[in-house]
Write a protein that holds these residues in place. Structure first.
Motif, PDB file in Angstrom:
ATOM      1  N   GLY A  96      12.845  65.771  88.429  1.00 42.32           N
ATOM      2  CA  GLY A  96      14.383  66.396  88.258  1.00 42.32           C
ATOM      3  C   GLY A  96      14.177  65.898  89.967  1.00 42.32           C
ATOM      4  N   LEU A  97      13.692  65.850  90.670  1.00 43.10           N
ATOM      5  CA  LEU A  97      13.922  66.199  92.116  1.00 43.10           C
ATOM      6  C   LEU A  97      14.827  64.969  91.945  1.00 43.10           C
ATOM      7  N   GLN A  98      16.302  64.837  92.768  1.00 48.56           N
ATOM      8  CA  GLN A  98      17.138  63.596  93.613  1.00 48.56           C
ATOM      9  C   GLN A  98      16.790  63.693  95.144  1.00 48.56           C
ATOM     10  N   SER A  99      16.167  64.542  96.208  1.00 49.17           N
ATOM     11  CA  SER A  99      16.639  64.659  97.511  1.00 49.17           C
ATOM     12  C   SER A  99      15.264  63.901  97.716  1.00 49.17           C
ATOM     13  N   GLU A 110      12.267  69.290 102.638  1.00 47.26           N
ATOM     14  CA  GLU A 110      13.340  70.411 102.082  1.00 47.26           C
ATOM     15  C   GLU A 110      14.027  70.002 101.419  1.00 47.26           C
ATOM     16  N   LEU A 111      13.823  71.466  99.970  1.00 44.18           N
ATOM     17  CA  LEU A 111      14.706  70.417  98.434  1.00 44.18           C
ATOM     18  C   LEU A 111      15.734  71.604  97.981  1.00 44.18           C
ATOM     19  N   TYR A 112      16.831  71.412  97.353  1.00 48.53           N
ATOM     20  CA  TYR A 112      17.920  71.863  97.075  1.00 48.53           C
ATOM     21  C   TYR A 112      16.758  73.081  95.484  1.00 48.53           C
ATOM     22  N   PRO A 113      17.173  74.518  95.334  1.00 46.51           N
ATOM     23  CA  PRO A 113      17.111  74.666  94.624  1.00 46.51           C
ATOM     24  C   PRO A 113      17.478  75.009  93.165  1.00 46.51           C
ATOM     25  N   TRP A 114      18.011  73.780  93.245  1.00 52.57           N
ATOM     26  CA  TRP A 114      18.612  73.568  91.863  1.00 52.57           C
ATOM     27  C   TRP A 114      17.763  72.254  91.100  1.00 52.57           C
ATOM     28  N   GLU A 115      17.169  71.360  91.733  1.00 52.52           N
ATOM     29  CA  GLU A 115      16.803  70.480  91.940  1.00 52.52           C
ATOM     30  C   GLU A 115      14.807  71.059  91.326  1.00 52.52           C
ATOM     31  N   VAL A 116      14.778  72.290  92.385  1.00 52.76           N
ATOM     32  CA  VAL A 116      13.406  72.757  91.695  1.00 52.76           C
ATOM     33  C   VAL A 116      13.404  72.823  90.656  1.00 52.76           C
ATOM     34  N   LEU A 117      14.862  73.403  90.285  1.00 54.99           N
ATOM     35  CA  LEU A 117      14.582  74.307  88.660  1.00 54.99           C
ATOM     36  C   LEU A 117      14.370  73.285  87.853  1.00 54.99           C
ATOM     37  N   ALA A 118      15.243  71.982  88.018  1.00 57.43           N
ATOM     38  CA  ALA A 118      15.276  71.208  87.051  1.00 57.43           C
ATOM     39  C   ALA A 118      13.597  70.647  86.776  1.00 57.43           C
ATOM     40  N   SER A 119      12.875  70.206  87.727  1.00 57.17           N
ATOM     41  CA  SER A 119      11.525  69.877  87.162  1.00 57.17           C
ATOM     42  C   SER A 119      10.686  70.956  87.373  1.00 57.17           C
ATOM     43  N   ALA A 127      13.320  80.195  85.733  1.00 57.87           N
ATOM     44  CA  ALA A 127      13.484  80.441  87.073  1.00 57.87           C
ATOM     45  C   ALA A 127      13.374  80.436  88.171  1.00 57.87           C
ATOM     46  N   VAL A 128      13.484  80.040  89.257  1.00 53.77           N
ATOM     47  CA  VAL A 128      13.411  79.925  90.535  1.00 53.77           C
ATOM     48  C   VAL A 128      13.755  80.920  91.460  1.00 53.77           C
ATOM     49  N   VAL A 129      13.053  81.175  92.442  1.00 53.65           N
ATOM     50  CA  VAL A 129      13.411  82.084  93.565  1.00 53.65           C
ATOM     51  C   VAL A 129      13.353  81.796  94.914  1.00 53.65           C
ATOM     52  N   TRP A 130      14.023  81.412  95.522  1.00 50.83           N
ATOM     53  CA  TRP A 130      14.002  81.218  97.282  1.00 50.83           C
ATOM     54  C   TRP A 130      14.206  82.455  98.215  1.00 50.83           C
TER      55      TRP A 130
END
Length: 278
Positions: free
Chosen positions: A65-68, A82-91, A186-189
């Motif tokens: 699910g990572l896109q960066s 560096e990654l967006y929380p959204w793509e970390v959530l997807a993975s 759920a992902v928390v940054w």
């Protein structure tokens, strides 16, 4: 339970040198894979990542699910991009579903003032990675929550089945916890928008937030374990067995048995095996 070396090393590439270090700058020698992951030990992780191959890591990350854009640099093995929380959530959601990737969305449904349907999100899935391999990884990540770097989840009395991984950058500008139950990811940054260091780890900063949130949210779902594929089994490893593998004497595993997931028929001799299934 593959044995990894937790010993200092230097990797040379493109005329440069890279020497990873553990968070506490200590080394434990030879230790099993699961222990290195749940304790977030950088050096054995880096060794393993370089052995697996950076291009293979990138390929798996993209499928999950990572896109960066991710460059094949050795620091990739420790999550240096560096990654967006959204793509970390997807993975991590793909891992929570034992390798099945879902197309996530911000908007589920949209209607106009006349209640006419304008948009309806269609859930699409594909098997991003092997289900057995994902199940084994999730089994290890459950130990992260029970007695690893995310043990704060369990200490805060969240007792539902859960798995996850903490993350902390060297400069302590970013603190992460990506965690999931069989029903919810759920992902928390935690960080500042100007990259100021907050001097906190993922376990200290992100885990308490995730736990407080999940304590409320998890109540709407049944209290059951992950729905493991029928091709795996659960093995209980005793403290003596773990000590023989190289797990340190003063670790949580030296006090009570732990359970890990293996491919059916591949659990090590001397362990207690129980069948699992959906």
């Amino acid at each position: 339970i593959t044995i990894l070396k937790d010993e200092s090393f230097t990797h040379k590439y493109q005329g440069q040198s890279w020497t990873p270090k553990n968070y506490e700058n200590k080394f434990l020698g030879e230790i099993p894979f699961f222990f290195a992951l749940k304790e977030s030990l950088n050096v054995p992780t880096a060794r393993l990542g370089l052995a697996v191959g950076l291009s293979n890591i990138i390929d798996t990350a993209k499928r999950l699910g990572l896109q960066s854009k991710i460059e094949p640099l050795p620091s990739l093995t420790l999550g240096a991009f560096e990654l967006y929380p959204w793509e970390v959530l997807a993975s991590y959601n793909s891992l929570a579903n034992l390798g099945t990737r879902h197309n996530l969305t911000y908007i589920i449904r949209a209607e106009n003032l006349s209640k006419q349907l304008l948009f309806d999100h269609k859930i699409e899935t594909d098997q991003a990675v092997n289900a057995e391999a994902a199940a084994q990884l999730v089994g290890i990540m459950k130990q992260t929550v029970l007695n690893g770097t995310a043990r704060g989840v369990t200490l805060a009395n969240f007792i539902r089945p859960a798995a996850g991984k903490t993350g902390t950058t060297n400069d302590k500008k970013d603190a992460w916890f990506s965690g999931f139950t069989p029903f919810h990811t759920a992902v928390v940054w935690v960080g500042y928008d100007d990259n100021t260091s907050h001097n906190l780890t993922g376990g200290a900063a992100a885990v308490p937030i995730w736990t407080q949130y999940m304590k409320d949210f998890a109540q709407i779902y049944p209290d059951r374990d992950f729905q493991w594929p029928e091709s795996v089994e659960a093995a209980t490893l005793s403290p003596d067995f773990l000590h023989a593998l190289g797990v340190p004497d003063k670790s949580a595993e030296s006090l009570k048995p732990i359970q890990l997931i293996f491919r059916k028929g591949q659990s090590p001799a001397g362990t207690t095996v129980a069948p699992v299934g959906p």
